[in-house]
Design an enzyme around this catalytic site. Sequence first.
Site: not given
Length: 98
Positions: A63-64
Amino acid sequence: MNQMAAKEVEILLDEGKILNIIDVREVDEVAAGKIPGAVNIPLGLVEFRMDELDKSKEYIMICRSGGRSGRAIQILENYGYNVINMAGGMLAWEGKVE
């Protein structure tokens, strides 16, 4: 939770290894750039789309920053999937993006 550094993932890809990478960011985040070959399944859809995954394979979740992928791992581990979190997420990624 098993973890792997972003650099380790990059090295494996550079060596030509086939990795099953699931990017759980939202569609608009992925549009700004993702790891080549990664499949986008936003976190909110993981439970609905996990039937697309093969329990005999290992998946690297990204993810980020590592938080959402950690939540995705909790969900998938509860259903018997073999998953690894890419520590630091895309913020730690220095490799190619598409």
